[in-house]
Each structure stands twice: as structure tokens, then as C-alpha cells.
Scaffold this active site. Structure first.
Site, PDB file in Angstrom:
ATOM      1  N   SER A   1      36.101  39.623  35.536  1.00  0.00           N
ATOM      2  CA  SER A   1      36.395  38.261  35.992  1.00  0.00           C
ATOM      3  C   SER A   1      35.183  37.350  35.970  1.00  0.00           C
ATOM      4  CB  SER A   1      36.985  38.288  37.412  1.00  0.00           C
ATOM      5  OG  SER A   1      35.994  38.570  38.373  1.00  0.00           O
TER       6      SER A   1
ATOM      7  N   LYS B   1      32.362  36.844  43.340  1.00  0.00           N
ATOM      8  CA  LYS B   1      32.944  35.593  42.861  1.00  0.00           C
ATOM      9  C   LYS B   1      32.010  34.428  43.149  1.00  0.00           C
ATOM     10  CE  LYS B   1      37.071  36.996  41.446  1.00  0.00           C
ATOM     11  NZ  LYS B   1      36.735  38.425  41.456  1.00  0.00           N
TER      12      LYS B   1
END
Length: 232
Positions: free
Chosen positions: A153, A191
Site C-alpha cells: 500500500s 500509512k
């Protein structure tokens, strides 16, 4: 032979990658070189790539790899240069999780298991092994640890599945920081951190993954990315 602006840009990218583990944005490059538009940065990047000093990775945002440096910036003629890609082989012996041993310009950091760069996984809080990290990568000091990345990701900022990320422990973050976030006290994920009112957005760097927006009480920052280790 590089122009003054080309050399300034290469030096800026090199220093930011050493400090943060990821390249600066084009806006940051523009501001650092006092240029009026990003088109000038595009031309400088293209010139550096054509001269073999950097490499742009296809289909990835902000993905720039420094291939070599000129001698004026500490490089060596004919030698490759990879400031953030260092040997991450496992040592023979394991050390306690709390240990940070300085040996010959390197620090032994505990690898505290895996961190999800994808769907969050259960948080891991025990050391699986140690990894040697150049002390210059740790910058301003503080407590540090390492985590092995699982998932894709964050490939848009050059963080791949299997990489080891170096994390500085902190409970706070600024917008845009890449952080280790603990969700609901048991799910850990890597993230980009963005505040949205009373909520926290955890943004991926891969369009295949949606941004998670959560009430701030559900998100705890465990640390901020400061370096990256890649083992081939």
C-alpha cells in the site's frame, strides 16, 4: 558536469532521503531551489536522470533513486550510490528488544515483527531479530526500532513489500508524516497521517487502497518513519 541548480537539487534530494527515508515532493524541491514553478524541477530531474545521477521508478509517485553522487557531494568516480538501501542481513545472535548497541558507526535496532502496508495486522511487540542501521540515519536521536513491511500500500513512496522501515518512537505526528498507527489498540499499519477535524485519515500511497478515516480516539501514533532498509 552539472550546473549549479542541478547540483543543488541533487544535494537536496540526497539529504532529504537520508533524513526521511523518502524523496521530497516536487513542491518541496521547488521551494528549496526558489523556483517559480514545478516545470523547472521537471527539467532538472530529467537532466539528472539523463546524466545517470538519479533513476525514476515507473508508475510510482515521488519515487526517485539516487544512483551516484558527484565527487563534490562525496561520491566516487564510477561508483554507484544508494544512501537508503543498505544491507539488512540477519545477525547470528539475537539481542534483547530494548538493546541499541552502537558499533563502528552503526546501531543495532530490534526488528519488532511486521507492519502492514495494506490491511492492518495484529500489532507485534516483541523483537524477532536485530538489524544494523547507520547512526547517521537516526538523526536527532531518541528511541528507535525497525519493522518489516508486509504489503504494497505504500509503494507510491518507494516502500515495498519485504523492506525494513526504521521508526523513531513518538506519540505525535504532523500532517503528511508516514507513521506506525495503532488502530483500536490492536491493529498496526504503516500509512500517511492526515488530520481531518476530529478524525484521522490514514492514507495509502497506492490507488488500490482506500483512505481510512477514523475518529481520533481510535488511532494512536506509535512512531514516525525515518529510514528504509532493503535486502536483495
Amino acid at each position: 558536469m552539472l550546473t549549479r541548480k542541478q547540483l543543488e537539487l541533487l544535494d537536496f534530494i540526497h539529504k532529504r532521503m537520508q533524513r526521511d527515508g523518502v524523496p521530497p515532493s516536487f513542491d518541496e524541491m521547488k521551494d528549496a531551489l526558489n523556483l517559480r514553478s514545478k516545470s523547472g524541477i521537471h527539467r532538472l530531474i530529467t537532466a539528472l536522470e539523463e546524466r545517470g545521477f538519479i533513476r525514476r521508478l515507473a508508475h510510482r509517485a515521488r519515487a526517485i533513486e539516487i544512483v551516484r553522487l558527484p565527487e563534490s557531494l562525496g561520491g566516487h568516480a564510477g561508483a554507484g550510490f544508494q544512501p537508503q538501501v543498505i544491507d539488512g542481513d540477519r545477525p547470528d545472535a539475537r539481542r534483547p528488544a530494548a538493546s541499541m548497541e552502537v558499533t563502528g558507526g552503526a546501531v543495532e535496532l530490534p526488528v519488532m515483527g511486521r507492519i502492514a502496508a495494506g490491511v492492518p495486522i495484529e500489532a507485534i511487540s516483541h523483537a524477532a531479530r536485530n538489524v544494523a542501521v547507520p547512526d547517521a540515519m537516526l538523526g536527532r536521536g531518541g528511541e528507535h526500532y525497525a519493522l518489516e513491511v508486509q504489503g504494497d500500500s505504500m509503494i507510491g513512496v518507494g516502500i515495498n513489500d519485504g523492506d525494513v522501515v526504521v521508526i523513531r518512537e513518538t506519540a505525535t505526528a504532523d500532517d503528511g508524516d508516514i507513521v506506525v498507527a495503532l488502530v483500536d489498540g490492536h491493529e498496526a499499519t504503516l500509512k500517511r497521517y492526515m488530520r481531518r477535524g476530529n478524525a484521522i485519515a490514514l492514507e495509502a500511497a497506492n490507488p488500490a487502497y482506500e483512505t481510512r478515516v477514523l475518529p481520533e480516539h481510535r488511532v494512536q501514533v506509535q512512531g514516525r518513519l525515518v529510514g528504509l532498509i532493503r535486502t536483495y
